[in-house]
Design a protein around this motif. Sequence first.
Motif, mmCIF file in Angstrom:
data_model
loop_
_atom_site.group_PDB
_atom_site.id
_atom_site.type_symbol
_atom_site.label_atom_id
_atom_site.label_comp_id
_atom_site.label_asym_id
_atom_site.label_seq_id
_atom_site.Cartn_x
_atom_site.Cartn_y
_atom_site.Cartn_z
ATOM 1 N N ASP A 1 3.574 9.678 84.452
ATOM 2 C CA ASP A 1 4.206 9.085 83.573
ATOM 3 C C ASP A 1 5.781 9.185 83.949
ATOM 4 O OD1 ASP A 1 2.550 8.398 81.982
ATOM 5 O OD2 ASP A 1 2.310 9.901 80.625
ATOM 6 N N GLN A 2 6.557 9.851 84.450
ATOM 7 C CA GLN A 2 7.756 9.715 84.703
ATOM 8 C C GLN A 2 7.984 9.056 86.031
ATOM 9 O OE1 GLN A 2 10.651 13.430 84.186
ATOM 10 N NE2 GLN A 2 11.165 13.158 86.645
ATOM 11 N N GLU A 3 7.351 9.289 86.820
ATOM 12 C CA GLU A 3 7.343 8.316 87.990
ATOM 13 C C GLU A 3 7.297 7.129 87.919
ATOM 14 O OE1 GLU A 3 4.535 9.413 91.452
ATOM 15 O OE2 GLU A 3 5.079 7.589 92.522
ATOM 16 N N TYR B 1 13.874 1.816 76.638
ATOM 17 C CA TYR B 1 14.642 2.243 75.611
ATOM 18 C C TYR B 1 13.606 2.961 74.475
ATOM 19 C CZ TYR B 1 19.283 2.309 77.477
ATOM 20 O OH TYR B 1 20.549 2.347 78.212
ATOM 21 N N GLU B 2 12.414 2.194 74.055
ATOM 22 C CA GLU B 2 11.661 2.703 73.164
ATOM 23 C C GLU B 2 10.826 3.773 73.789
ATOM 24 O OE1 GLU B 2 8.490 -0.006 71.881
ATOM 25 O OE2 GLU B 2 8.131 1.337 70.195
ATOM 26 N N ILE B 3 10.342 3.213 74.948
ATOM 27 C CA ILE B 3 9.580 4.446 75.614
ATOM 28 C C ILE B 3 10.172 5.825 75.791
ATOM 29 C CG2 ILE B 3 8.322 4.867 77.813
ATOM 30 C CD1 ILE B 3 7.438 2.214 77.818
ATOM 31 N N ALA B 4 11.562 5.583 76.147
ATOM 32 C CA ALA B 4 12.518 6.648 76.238
ATOM 33 C C ALA B 4 12.407 7.762 75.103
ATOM 34 C CB ALA B 4 13.676 6.305 76.989
ATOM 35 N N TRP B 5 12.611 6.942 74.033
ATOM 36 C CA TRP B 5 13.073 7.495 72.741
ATOM 37 C C TRP B 5 11.500 8.118 72.349
ATOM 38 C CZ3 TRP B 5 10.597 7.144 68.215
ATOM 39 C CH2 TRP B 5 11.068 7.822 67.080
ATOM 40 N N LYS B 6 10.472 7.611 72.607
ATOM 41 C CA LYS B 6 9.186 8.307 72.291
ATOM 42 C C LYS B 6 8.954 9.227 72.883
ATOM 43 C CE LYS B 6 5.371 5.205 71.705
ATOM 44 N NZ LYS B 6 4.633 4.226 71.928
ATOM 45 N N TYR B 7 9.283 9.350 74.450
ATOM 46 C CA TYR B 7 9.107 10.531 75.060
ATOM 47 C C TYR B 7 10.122 11.807 74.481
ATOM 48 C CZ TYR B 7 9.259 13.931 78.906
ATOM 49 O OH TYR B 7 8.964 15.163 79.633
ATOM 50 N N ASP B 8 11.369 11.471 74.262
ATOM 51 C CA ASP B 8 12.157 12.303 73.664
ATOM 52 C C ASP B 8 11.876 13.009 72.386
ATOM 53 O OD1 ASP B 8 13.762 12.234 76.073
ATOM 54 O OD2 ASP B 8 15.102 10.857 75.224
ATOM 55 N N GLY C 1 2.773 7.278 74.387
ATOM 56 C CA GLY C 1 1.489 7.035 74.352
ATOM 57 C C GLY C 1 1.047 7.337 75.732
ATOM 58 N N ARG C 2 -0.390 7.228 76.207
ATOM 59 C CA ARG C 2 -0.731 7.745 77.376
ATOM 60 C C ARG C 2 -0.643 6.467 78.248
ATOM 61 N NH1 ARG C 2 -5.089 11.350 77.628
ATOM 62 N NH2 ARG C 2 -5.287 10.836 79.868
ATOM 63 N N ALA D 1 -3.230 1.007 81.607
ATOM 64 C CA ALA D 1 -2.521 0.386 80.323
ATOM 65 C C ALA D 1 -3.809 -0.298 79.368
ATOM 66 C CB ALA D 1 -1.365 -0.668 80.589
ATOM 67 N N GLY D 2 -4.450 -1.044 79.999
ATOM 68 C CA GLY D 2 -5.726 -1.602 79.264
ATOM 69 C C GLY D 2 -6.544 -0.582 78.646
#
Length: 377
Positions: free
Chosen positions: A235-237, A295-302, A307-308, A368-369
């Motif tokens: 995920d991070q990569e 930014y939304e994904i970053a916020w979600k991670y933090d 999401g997977r 993703a699908g």
Amino acid sequence: MEFALSEEQQLMADAFTELMESRNWETYFNECDNSSEYPQEWVEAICELGFDRILLPEEYEGLGMGWVELTAAYEALGRAGGPTYVLYQLPGYESVIREGNQEQREKILANVGTGNQILNYAMTEPSAGSSWDDMQTTYTRRDGKVYLNGHKTFQTSSMKVPYMVVMARNCEDMSVYTEWFVDMSKEGITKEPLHKLGLRMDSCAELYFDNVELEESDLYGTEGNAFMRGIKDFDQERFLVALTNYGTAYCAFEDAARYANMRIQGGKPIARHQLTQLKFADMKIALTNMRNMLYEIAWKYDNGQLGRGDCSMAKYYCSQASAMVVDNALQILAGVGVTGEHRVQRFYRDLRVDRVSGGTDEMMILTAGRFALRDYQ
Ligand SMILES: Cc1cc2nc3c(=O)[nH]c(=O)nc-3n(C[C@H](O)[C@H](O)[C@H](O)COP(=O)(O)OP(=O)(O)OC[C@H]3O[C@@H](n4cnc5c(N)ncnc54)[C@H](O)[C@@H]3O)c2cc1C
């Protein structure tokens, strides 16, 4: 809903912007790209500002920040033309802290702040690209030692890093995939550099392991856990690749916008032609979508809500969207873009490689699908 960065986050991003404006880095990047050299001077400078400490926990003398701050840093560096793809390993200490034993952790963390290339992960082989089912690299135990044999391909940074974490199958039971922390100066290791279409400031090589002798203490993580370790860190990569795609596209967009306002044809700036404006509308929409998504994904991670499929979605979307932006920017720059050494030409080559490395577009779609559908089972 708050869209602005906090004062502290903005200060950090501004420090990277100021560094990028402090000298003509582009000449240096161009030289490094032409000679396929790692831009050590630049990475050292950003590490002095704490780039590689952003995610590092405070107990390891890091800043203990999150993905939002990392996103702001990547955005500032990418927007100014920085080759942020050479930085993928630097925020990756979490994996080493989680999986490494004390000796391995110390070897890696001794490099914090230096800008040195330190470590990468070797999975891919000629017979094992998108799928690892046919991986041929093996390890076997003999007289208290471990012996590694095999051939890895497309290995990023591997001409320079002192350590590689190498995935291999147990000769005694090929269903067991394990990772080994390998000192790359060991006997029995051969490296052959590969020439790439883009991303040339980082090396890429074939690696051959011929009876490389390891100790049990070179085990990375837990025996048989290689797949799970990979899945945890993918995920991070993928997110970092998406951040690079976005920053690169932002830079190309701004170069093209400045040029379009300045370049006069038929008695007026080309920016006044509607066909030019269509390109800028498409580019701006893509940049806005990329920024919001990242930014939304970053916020979600933090906030523990990642999401997977989120990072695969971001890598897939940003690699496509940024390719469109850079292609349009090159079209605006026209002759100036495709001849000479304009940086947008370099971006065009770089972004194409990102649609393969770190997992292909197709594999991102499948992940993703799959997770998009899972919510409705
Ligand atoms: C510049 C670069 C750097 C890299 N760095 C590293 C590294 O540091 N470490 C590492 O281990 N690996 C690295 N890789 C390897 C990279 O992850 C693989 O190249 C990638 O996963 C694809 O493998 P492949 O090239 O063998 O293509 P293949 O897997 O052979 O795929 C060929 C084509 O078939 C498609 N395909 C395959 N399977 C499916 C499927 N199930 N459904 C639909 N389509 C499919 C692919 O999407 C692709 O279009 C790097 C690659 C590059 C190019």
